[in-house]
Design a protein around this motif. Structure first.
Motif, PDB file in Angstrom:
ATOM      1  N   ALA A 217       0.840  -1.216   0.000  1.00 43.96           N
ATOM      2  CA  ALA A 217       0.000   0.000   0.000  1.00 43.96           C
ATOM      3  C   ALA A 217       0.869   1.258   0.000  1.00 43.96           C
ATOM      4  O   ALA A 217       0.558   2.237  -0.687  1.00 43.96           O
ATOM      5  N   GLU A 253      -1.931  -5.688   3.100  1.00 39.24           N
ATOM      6  CA  GLU A 253      -2.627  -5.718   1.805  1.00 39.24           C
ATOM      7  C   GLU A 253      -1.582  -5.893   0.706  1.00 39.24           C
ATOM      8  O   GLU A 253      -0.507  -5.278   0.777  1.00 39.24           O
ATOM      9  N   TRP A 254      -1.884  -6.706  -0.297  1.00 39.40           N
ATOM     10  CA  TRP A 254      -0.829  -7.042  -1.259  1.00 39.40           C
ATOM     11  C   TRP A 254      -1.308  -7.125  -2.703  1.00 39.40           C
ATOM     12  O   TRP A 254      -0.495  -7.364  -3.593  1.00 39.40           O
ATOM     13  N   ASN A 255      -2.619  -6.917  -2.968  1.00 39.36           N
ATOM     14  CA  ASN A 255      -3.079  -7.211  -4.331  1.00 39.36           C
ATOM     15  C   ASN A 255      -3.835  -6.030  -4.953  1.00 39.36           C
ATOM     16  O   ASN A 255      -3.677  -4.901  -4.526  1.00 39.36           O
ATOM     17  N   ALA A 257      -6.671  -5.001  -4.634  1.00 40.81           N
ATOM     18  CA  ALA A 257      -7.546  -4.245  -3.732  1.00 40.81           C
ATOM     19  C   ALA A 257      -6.866  -2.940  -3.316  1.00 40.81           C
ATOM     20  O   ALA A 257      -7.538  -2.004  -2.866  1.00 40.81           O
ATOM     21  N   VAL A 258      -5.547  -2.881  -3.459  1.00 47.16           N
ATOM     22  CA  VAL A 258      -4.802  -1.659  -3.131  1.00 47.16           C
ATOM     23  C   VAL A 258      -4.858  -0.706  -4.331  1.00 47.16           C
ATOM     24  O   VAL A 258      -4.465  -1.086  -5.450  1.00 47.16           O
TER      25      VAL A 258
END
Ligand SMILES: *Cc1c(COP(=O)(O)O)cnc(C)c1O
Length: 452
Positions: A217, A253-255, A257-258
């Protein structure tokens, strides 16, 4: 290794049965004058592999992944059935288009991608990363609002070597920024390293060397503020992290969705347990993906388009990945992720419990690295960690060697559940032996990959 290469019993030109017509070589081509029988040929293949590492036995912590005989046989069979099919032209092979699209949809789900995300199947993490860099370069070439003269990518020192390859192939500068003390990307330092020519930032989930997930993020926010792309390299974690999160593992958070994450790479031939040659490059939208492809009619052969590096592209890896994904299913991947994670934590605990070793970082996923503890009197490593690797190798264990700092690296997958205890015992013995040596000869530093 070289001694084995010179071993006459491994000479593939040696006649299998002297006097047989199949043993005579043509002097001009070096081919057998009469072709070998299927049985002879397969026997020679088996002889050739006699010195290869035995990855299905769980003694190899690198390079290969094994979810058991059933999934492996299915992958092999699906590969065999589609090995001659050519994904260069999916009009001719609509089956490959369907399989590719279904694989992409599954991966998009793992990555938290929205319906607008678009991807391609690729031959591996390297090709996925090459294509992400190439797409970003060409996107900014076409962006008149943001002129770039000499493109650069800002990335942590932990990001994979494949980014260097991409920089060398596509003439994009790779600006490496030191990681923080906890081995994670330093978003503030990365922001300071960027300029008007920065086209992309990189974060990894997890990064390979120490197995930790970068603060995606933070890196994505810096990228967005610069008007640059942000690639998240989830070659290792793209399949496992969604399941680890469901198992309650705390993860940043890593995908997709960020906000600000524009592309991601996920290797199916790693924790997807598919056959080799299987990865996905996913983009946030079709526009960015459009810069990956290549099209020309500037030759005598008509219109030629291709999505990635390859021209002719075997259907084998696509069919194998499609088959294994559907066979293992959601419950299968959950169980495999749980197993690999439990084994990783057991190994990490064993390393932590040995005062002569130091775990580089508490693993976020299923990779870890460790080195020698520091000798408080000298400030130097208490023992030669590569000499430990040599002793492990002599006992049939294969681990990666890396630096800096000199470390051993374990990629832990489902196959290791049954062998971790034996590995831990042999590791402690090897450490004991190296520590007892007076002036140890240095162990071999090894290499992640080799040229020949
Ligand atoms: C393995 C790996 C790559 C490169 O993938 P290949 O399939 O070996 O080409 C890139 N990034 C990470 C984090 C990896 O683990």
């Amino acid at each position: 290794m070289n001694a084995a290469r010179n071993d006459p019993s491994r000479d593939t030109t040696r006649p299998l049965a002297p006097g047989q017509p199949s043993a005579v070589q043509d002097s001009a081509t070096g081919l057998p004058q009469r072709g070998w029988s299927v049985a002879d040929t397969l026997q020679r293949l088996e002889t050739l592999r006699s010195d290869d590492v035995r990855w299905k036995d769980g003694r190899v912590f690198s390079l290969a992944y094994y979810a058991g005989p059933e999934a492996h046989q299915l992958a092999t069979e699906a590969y065999r059935r589609f090995s001659g099919e050519n994904a260069l032209n999916m009009e001719a092979f609509p089956s490959l288009r369907i399989m590719q699209n279904e694989v992409l949809a599954i991966v998009a789900g793992w990555l938290g991608a929205s319906a607008t995300a678009r991807g391609f199947f690729s031959s591996g993490g390297t090709e996925s990363i090459l294509m992400a860099v190439k797409a970003a370069r060409d996107q900014f070439r076409h962006d008149e609002s943001r002129p770039v003269t000499r493109p650069n990518v800002v990335l942590p020192t932990s990001a994979h070597a494949a980014f260097e390859k991409a920089g060398a192939y596509f003439d994009v500068e790779m600006r490496r920024v030191p990681v923080r003390g906890d081995w994670r990307a330093d978003a503030t330092a990365m922001a300071a390293a960027a300029d008007d020519d920065t086209i992309m930032f990189v974060a990894s989930a997890p990064q390979y060397p120490q197995g930790v997930v970068d603060p995606v993020a933070e890196v994505a926010a810096v990228a967005a503020a610069c008007g640059a792309n942000c690639h998240v390299d989830a070659c290792m974690g793209g399949v496992t992290l969604p399941y680890l999160a469901r198992l309650g593992v705390e993860l940043p958070e890593w995908n997709f969705a960020v906000n600000g994450v524009t592309s991601m790479s996920v290797d199916l031939h790693k924790f997807g347990y598919a056959a080799k040659g299987a990865s996905v490059i996913m983009y946030r939208d079709a526009k960015l993906r459009s810069f990956q492809g290549f099209i020309t009619d500037n030759w005598l052969g008509g219109m030629y388009g291709s999505s990635g590096v390859l021209g002719t592209k075997s259907g084998g890896p696509i069919a194998a990945a499609w088959a294994v994904l559907h066979h293992l299913g959601d419950d299968g991947y959950l169980a495999l992720a749980r197993s690999a994670r439990d084994t990783t934590l057991r190994l990490a605990a064993a390393i932590t419990s040995d005062p002569r070793l130091v775990l580089r970082a508490q693993p976020d996923a299923t990779l870890l690295s460790f080195g020698a503890a520091t000798d408080p009197r000298t400030g130097n490593p208490a023992l030669d960690i590569f000499a430990v690797a040599d002793l492990l190798r002599a006992r049939g264990w294969y681990v990666d060697r890396q630096s800096p700092p000199p470390s051993l690296h374990l990629t832990v997958n489902a196959v290791h559940a049954g062998t971790a205890e034996a590995f831990i015992a042999d590791l402690h013995t090897a450490v004991e032996e190296v520590a007892a040596r007076p002036a140890a000869r240095s162990g071999d530093a090894g290499a992640y990959g080799t040229l020949e």
